[in-house]
Design a protein around this motif. Sequence first.
Motif, PDB file in Angstrom:
ATOM      1  N   ARG A  44      14.161  40.180   6.156  1.00 14.60           N
ATOM      2  CA  ARG A  44      13.405  41.489   7.186  1.00 14.60           C
ATOM      3  C   ARG A  44      12.651  42.383   7.312  1.00 14.60           C
ATOM      4  O   ARG A  44      12.390  43.150   7.904  1.00 14.60           O
ATOM      5  CB  ARG A  44      14.557  42.340   7.351  1.00 14.60           C
ATOM      6  N   SER A  45      11.807  41.657   6.543  1.00 17.06           N
ATOM      7  CA  SER A  45      10.147  43.172   6.039  1.00 17.06           C
ATOM      8  C   SER A  45       8.921  42.203   7.457  1.00 17.06           C
ATOM      9  O   SER A  45       8.575  42.795   7.326  1.00 17.06           O
ATOM     10  CB  SER A  45       9.822  42.398   4.479  1.00 17.06           C
ATOM     11  N   GLN A  46       9.392  40.934   7.728  1.00 14.92           N
ATOM     12  CA  GLN A  46       8.896  40.921   9.018  1.00 14.92           C
ATOM     13  C   GLN A  46       8.104  42.116   9.567  1.00 14.92           C
ATOM     14  O   GLN A  46       8.262  42.461  10.671  1.00 14.92           O
ATOM     15  CB  GLN A  46       8.375  39.266   9.495  1.00 14.92           C
ATOM     16  N   GLU A  47      10.165  41.826  10.330  1.00 17.25           N
ATOM     17  CA  GLU A  47      10.967  42.663  11.585  1.00 17.25           C
ATOM     18  C   GLU A  47      10.124  44.200  10.867  1.00 17.25           C
ATOM     19  O   GLU A  47       9.833  44.792  12.187  1.00 17.25           O
ATOM     20  CB  GLU A  47      12.209  42.798  12.066  1.00 17.25           C
ATOM     21  N   THR A  48      10.328  44.660   9.644  1.00 22.11           N
ATOM     22  CA  THR A  48       9.887  45.491   9.219  1.00 22.11           C
ATOM     23  C   THR A  48       8.540  46.448   9.302  1.00 22.11           C
ATOM     24  O   THR A  48       8.026  47.456  10.074  1.00 22.11           O
ATOM     25  CB  THR A  48      10.204  46.580   8.153  1.00 22.11           C
ATOM     26  N   VAL A  49       7.687  45.448   8.916  1.00 21.21           N
ATOM     27  CA  VAL A  49       6.259  45.614   9.532  1.00 21.21           C
ATOM     28  C   VAL A  49       6.590  45.840  10.621  1.00 21.21           C
ATOM     29  O   VAL A  49       4.665  46.352  11.077  1.00 21.21           O
ATOM     30  CB  VAL A  49       5.123  43.918   8.940  1.00 21.21           C
TER      31      VAL A  49
END
Length: 75
Positions: free
Chosen positions: A1-6
Amino acid sequence: RSQETVDLCEEIDRLEAKADKLRIKAIRTLFQDEGDDEAVWHAIRMQELYKLLEIVIDSTKRAGKTIEEILIENA
């Protein structure tokens, strides 16, 4: 989910820039539309409110940048 957070952090940055432009426009409008003494005092009070809102929005932007940096470090 790091891309979503970015992506969310980038959205925060975009919204902060938009809020800055709106704040400047709102303050300019307040002082352009001044009339009597009451209108001037209203403009000054609203300008203070806009400054406080800017502090909140800038803090949100800093938080987003911090989260983004943490994600990059842990990638």
